[in-house]
Motif scaffolding. Structure first.
Motif, PDB file in Angstrom:
ATOM      1  N   ALA A 163       0.739  -1.385  -0.025  1.00 41.26           N
ATOM      2  CA  ALA A 163       0.134   0.075   0.083  1.00 41.26           C
ATOM      3  C   ALA A 163       0.716   1.328   0.120  1.00 41.26           C
ATOM      4  O   ALA A 163       0.401   2.479  -0.644  1.00 41.26           O
ATOM      5  CB  ALA A 163      -0.957   0.068   1.071  1.00 41.26           C
ATOM      6  N   MET A 164       2.064   1.020   0.504  1.00 38.16           N
ATOM      7  CA  MET A 164       3.062   2.335   0.555  1.00 38.16           C
ATOM      8  C   MET A 164       3.407   2.572  -0.676  1.00 38.16           C
ATOM      9  O   MET A 164       3.398   3.877  -1.088  1.00 38.16           O
ATOM     10  CB  MET A 164       4.184   1.902   1.454  1.00 38.16           C
ATOM     11  N   ALA A 165       3.728   1.624  -1.509  1.00 34.20           N
ATOM     12  CA  ALA A 165       4.192   2.089  -3.030  1.00 34.20           C
ATOM     13  C   ALA A 165       3.019   2.486  -3.815  1.00 34.20           C
ATOM     14  O   ALA A 165       3.146   3.321  -4.502  1.00 34.20           O
ATOM     15  CB  ALA A 165       4.690   0.585  -3.715  1.00 34.20           C
ATOM     16  N   LEU A 166       1.747   1.923  -3.472  1.00 33.40           N
ATOM     17  CA  LEU A 166       0.557   2.464  -4.323  1.00 33.40           C
ATOM     18  C   LEU A 166       0.087   3.860  -3.969  1.00 33.40           C
ATOM     19  O   LEU A 166      -0.436   4.611  -4.859  1.00 33.40           O
ATOM     20  CB  LEU A 166      -0.702   1.323  -3.958  1.00 33.40           C
ATOM     21  N   ALA A 167       0.519   4.226  -2.684  1.00 32.39           N
ATOM     22  CA  ALA A 167       0.335   5.409  -2.293  1.00 32.39           C
ATOM     23  C   ALA A 167       1.023   6.569  -3.222  1.00 32.39           C
ATOM     24  O   ALA A 167       0.494   7.693  -3.345  1.00 32.39           O
ATOM     25  CB  ALA A 167       0.620   5.857  -0.838  1.00 32.39           C
ATOM     26  N   HIS A 168       2.179   6.157  -3.934  1.00 31.40           N
ATOM     27  CA  HIS A 168       2.861   7.077  -4.840  1.00 31.40           C
ATOM     28  C   HIS A 168       2.279   7.305  -5.972  1.00 31.40           C
ATOM     29  O   HIS A 168       3.093   7.884  -6.971  1.00 31.40           O
ATOM     30  CB  HIS A 168       4.262   6.598  -4.529  1.00 31.40           C
ATOM     31  N   MET A 169       1.430   6.337  -6.437  1.00 28.10           N
ATOM     32  CA  MET A 169       0.949   6.123  -7.773  1.00 28.10           C
ATOM     33  C   MET A 169      -0.420   6.914  -7.856  1.00 28.10           C
ATOM     34  O   MET A 169      -0.990   6.783  -8.980  1.00 28.10           O
ATOM     35  CB  MET A 169       0.454   4.620  -7.959  1.00 28.10           C
ATOM     36  N   ARG A 170      -0.721   7.962  -7.005  1.00 29.78           N
ATOM     37  CA  ARG A 170      -1.888   8.791  -7.115  1.00 29.78           C
ATOM     38  C   ARG A 170      -2.951   7.955  -7.154  1.00 29.78           C
ATOM     39  O   ARG A 170      -3.377   7.205  -6.559  1.00 29.78           O
ATOM     40  CB  ARG A 170      -1.519   9.912  -8.430  1.00 29.78           C
ATOM     41  N   GLY A 171      -3.721   8.085  -8.356  1.00 27.99           N
ATOM     42  CA  GLY A 171      -4.932   7.672  -8.834  1.00 27.99           C
ATOM     43  C   GLY A 171      -5.038   6.179  -9.202  1.00 27.99           C
ATOM     44  O   GLY A 171      -6.102   5.572  -9.223  1.00 27.99           O
ATOM     45  N   ALA A 172      -3.999   5.931  -9.824  1.00 26.68           N
ATOM     46  CA  ALA A 172      -3.789   4.465 -10.418  1.00 26.68           C
ATOM     47  C   ALA A 172      -4.073   3.337  -9.739  1.00 26.68           C
ATOM     48  O   ALA A 172      -4.801   2.534  -9.719  1.00 26.68           O
ATOM     49  CB  ALA A 172      -2.375   4.348 -11.448  1.00 26.68           C
ATOM     50  N   GLY A 173      -3.505   3.259  -8.420  1.00 28.57           N
ATOM     51  CA  GLY A 173      -3.510   2.288  -7.563  1.00 28.57           C
ATOM     52  C   GLY A 173      -5.097   2.281  -7.223  1.00 28.57           C
ATOM     53  O   GLY A 173      -5.679   1.204  -6.881  1.00 28.57           O
ATOM     54  N   LYS A 174      -5.683   3.290  -6.647  1.00 27.13           N
ATOM     55  CA  LYS A 174      -7.323   3.169  -6.325  1.00 27.13           C
ATOM     56  C   LYS A 174      -8.006   2.744  -7.384  1.00 27.13           C
ATOM     57  O   LYS A 174      -9.000   1.963  -7.131  1.00 27.13           O
ATOM     58  CB  LYS A 174      -7.576   4.784  -5.938  1.00 27.13           C
ATOM     59  N   THR A 175      -7.708   3.164  -8.624  1.00 28.75           N
ATOM     60  CA  THR A 175      -8.389   2.741  -9.742  1.00 28.75           C
ATOM     61  C   THR A 175      -8.577   1.319  -9.783  1.00 28.75           C
ATOM     62  O   THR A 175      -9.583   0.198 -10.014  1.00 28.75           O
ATOM     63  CB  THR A 175      -7.988   3.188 -11.234  1.00 28.75           C
ATOM     64  N   LEU A 176      -7.267   0.546  -9.685  1.00 32.43           N
ATOM     65  CA  LEU A 176      -7.268  -0.944  -9.952  1.00 32.43           C
ATOM     66  C   LEU A 176      -7.802  -1.653  -8.675  1.00 32.43           C
ATOM     67  O   LEU A 176      -8.450  -2.726  -8.744  1.00 32.43           O
ATOM     68  CB  LEU A 176      -5.756  -1.368  -9.658  1.00 32.43           C
ATOM     69  N   MET A 177      -7.669  -0.973  -7.607  1.00 30.69           N
ATOM     70  CA  MET A 177      -8.472  -1.607  -6.324  1.00 30.69           C
ATOM     71  C   MET A 177     -10.366  -1.309  -6.544  1.00 30.69           C
ATOM     72  O   MET A 177     -10.875  -2.513  -6.293  1.00 30.69           O
ATOM     73  CB  MET A 177      -8.188  -0.764  -5.195  1.00 30.69           C
ATOM     74  N   ASP A 178     -10.351  -0.370  -6.999  1.00 32.02           N
ATOM     75  CA  ASP A 178     -12.078  -0.112  -7.202  1.00 32.02           C
ATOM     76  C   ASP A 178     -12.629  -0.959  -7.954  1.00 32.02           C
ATOM     77  O   ASP A 178     -13.747  -1.352  -8.089  1.00 32.02           O
ATOM     78  CB  ASP A 178     -12.085   1.544  -7.499  1.00 32.02           C
ATOM     79  N   THR A 179     -11.833  -1.437  -9.388  1.00 29.99           N
ATOM     80  CA  THR A 179     -12.175  -2.154 -10.264  1.00 29.99           C
ATOM     81  C   THR A 179     -12.119  -3.599  -9.928  1.00 29.99           C
ATOM     82  O   THR A 179     -12.279  -4.666 -10.997  1.00 29.99           O
ATOM     83  CB  THR A 179     -11.386  -1.895 -11.583  1.00 29.99           C
ATOM     84  N   GLY A 180     -11.333  -3.856  -8.793  1.00 30.28           N
ATOM     85  CA  GLY A 180     -11.457  -5.278  -8.239  1.00 30.28           C
ATOM     86  C   GLY A 180     -10.149  -6.011  -8.703  1.00 30.28           C
ATOM     87  O   GLY A 180      -9.803  -7.314  -8.666  1.00 30.28           O
ATOM     88  N   LEU A 181      -9.190  -5.272  -9.463  1.00 33.54           N
ATOM     89  CA  LEU A 181      -8.046  -5.888 -10.161  1.00 33.54           C
ATOM     90  C   LEU A 181      -7.139  -6.169  -9.168  1.00 33.54           C
ATOM     91  O   LEU A 181      -6.117  -7.102  -9.413  1.00 33.54           O
ATOM     92  CB  LEU A 181      -7.534  -5.256 -11.262  1.00 33.54           C
ATOM     93  N   LEU A 182      -6.990  -5.357  -7.948  1.00 28.89           N
ATOM     94  CA  LEU A 182      -5.887  -5.431  -6.979  1.00 28.89           C
ATOM     95  C   LEU A 182      -6.713  -5.841  -5.594  1.00 28.89           C
ATOM     96  O   LEU A 182      -7.570  -5.086  -5.320  1.00 28.89           O
ATOM     97  CB  LEU A 182      -5.225  -4.056  -6.738  1.00 28.89           C
ATOM     98  N   VAL A 183      -6.333  -6.604  -5.030  1.00 27.85           N
ATOM     99  CA  VAL A 183      -7.129  -7.134  -3.815  1.00 27.85           C
ATOM    100  C   VAL A 183      -6.069  -7.296  -2.639  1.00 27.85           C
ATOM    101  O   VAL A 183      -4.907  -7.891  -2.759  1.00 27.85           O
ATOM    102  CB  VAL A 183      -7.890  -8.799  -3.931  1.00 27.85           C
ATOM    103  N   GLN A 184      -6.484  -7.197  -1.456  1.00 26.71           N
ATOM    104  CA  GLN A 184      -5.674  -7.340  -0.229  1.00 26.71           C
ATOM    105  C   GLN A 184      -5.121  -8.747  -0.164  1.00 26.71           C
ATOM    106  O   GLN A 184      -6.013  -9.749  -0.121  1.00 26.71           O
ATOM    107  CB  GLN A 184      -6.081  -6.787   1.049  1.00 26.71           C
ATOM    108  N   ARG A 185      -3.732  -9.019  -0.230  1.00 25.33           N
ATOM    109  CA  ARG A 185      -3.443 -10.398  -0.080  1.00 25.33           C
ATOM    110  C   ARG A 185      -3.521 -10.884   1.307  1.00 25.33           C
ATOM    111  O   ARG A 185      -3.312 -10.163   2.098  1.00 25.33           O
ATOM    112  CB  ARG A 185      -1.890 -10.533  -0.465  1.00 25.33           C
TER     113      ARG A 185
END
Length: 316
Positions: free
Chosen positions: A31-53
């Motif tokens: 999540a720390m790395a995703l925080a630097h990706m601005r909206g891209a990480g949130k987009t992948l989480m919102d669309t269900g492509l990134l899930v918490q391991r």
């Protein structure tokens, strides 16, 4: 409709992030790395492509060096949510950025083939621990025969590509098999694979449709090859040979097999081959003794395909 609608929110930045995650060994990211990706990480989480391991309540311990997920639990005295690290207790609020997210390969691959009529579209078969999904066959525009469809990730290192090569050898395709790779095109291993065409998603994606591969673009890509094809490029089934931009088509199975073998040799740096070996690989039998008999009358003969003595080659 809902598949297209939800995937349309996946923009270029999110798709690039997906490709970079897909190319890692375990397809996971903190999540720390995703925080630097601005909206891209949130987009992948919102669309269900990134899930918490490791489930909804799992983090990487603050004082753990190997990124091993640990469970979030209630403190035995205070009842506060958190986790026990190697050296002490850490509250859950402070550990949110140490959560680990993983690419949902099944969800991503289904979005990729959403516009294809795959025979196994609803129930793909996983190989290599889920890094490769077999969607059966699909029909593409301007092609008579159906093509095999695999979606893969992690083909960025020689060792993984060798595992993939062995898988392809164990499960050969009757015709051409198209392998859509989620990895970044620049990091893909450049290696030919008989009967297979490895295509980066970024080369065939419909930019208006998230990460869905466009059937028309896929079909065109099979006819023209990649943009950075080098002096010699051959399609996975040997039907198309491009030498310094000049394109040749081959229809017979024996011609295709011979062309594929000679082109693979050229790309691998072994320019001359035994004519007998090529004819044998092409299953020509005793009726064809020379390469000239196999390619007689073809535009490629003595323009890019040559034979001298007991040797034959593609002139690149």
């Amino acid at each position: 409709w809902s598949m297209t609608c939800s995937s349309s929110r996946i923009d270029l930045a999110a798709r690039r992030l997906l490709s970079s995650i897909a190319g890692t060994r375990d397809a996971r990211v903190s999540a720390m790395a995703l925080a630097h990706m601005r909206g891209a990480g949130k987009t992948l989480m919102d669309t269900g492509l990134l899930v918490q391991r490791g489930g909804a309540m799992s983090v990487v311990a603050e004082d753990d060096l190997d990124d091993t997920p640990t469970s979030v639990i209630a403190h035995p005295i205070t009842g506060q949510q958190g986790h026990l690290g190697n050296a002490g207790w850490h509250d859950e609020q402070a550990s949110a950025r140490r959560r680990v997210y993983a690419l949902d390969m099944g969800a991503a691959a289904r979005r990729v083939v959403a516009r294809l009529d795959c025979s196994l579209g609803k129930d793909p078969v996983p190989y290599l621990y889920g890094a490769v999904l077999d969607f059966g066959t699909a029909r593409l525009p301007k092609r008579r025969a159906r093509v095999g469809i695999w979606v893969a990730r992690g083909l960025t290192t020689p060792a993984v590509f060798e595992d993939f090569r062995q898988l392809a050898a164990r499960r050969p395709s009757e015709g051409l098999r198209l392998v859509i790779s989620l990895d970044q095109a620049k990091r893909l291993c450049r290696s030919t694979l008989k009967g297979h065409e490895v295509v980066p998603l970024e080369d065939v994606v419909d930019h208006e449709d998230g990460i869905a591969a466009n059937p028309e673009i896929l079909s065109a890509r099979l006819l023209t090859g990649p943009s950075d094809q080098g002096p010699v490029w051959v399609s996975g089934d040997g039907a198309i040979l491009i030498v310094h931009g000049e394109r040749f088509e081959f229809k017979g199975t024996k011609q295709k097999a011979a062309v594929l073998m000679m082109a693979e040799a050229f790309i691998a740096g072994e320019h001359r081959l035994s004519t007998d070996a090529v004819l044998e690989a092409a299953a020509c039998g005793r009726t064809v003794r020379r390469l000239s008999e196999l390619f007689k009358g073809h535009p490629a003969w003595k323009r890019v395909i040559f034979e001298s003595g007991a040797s034959c080659w593609i002139e690149g």
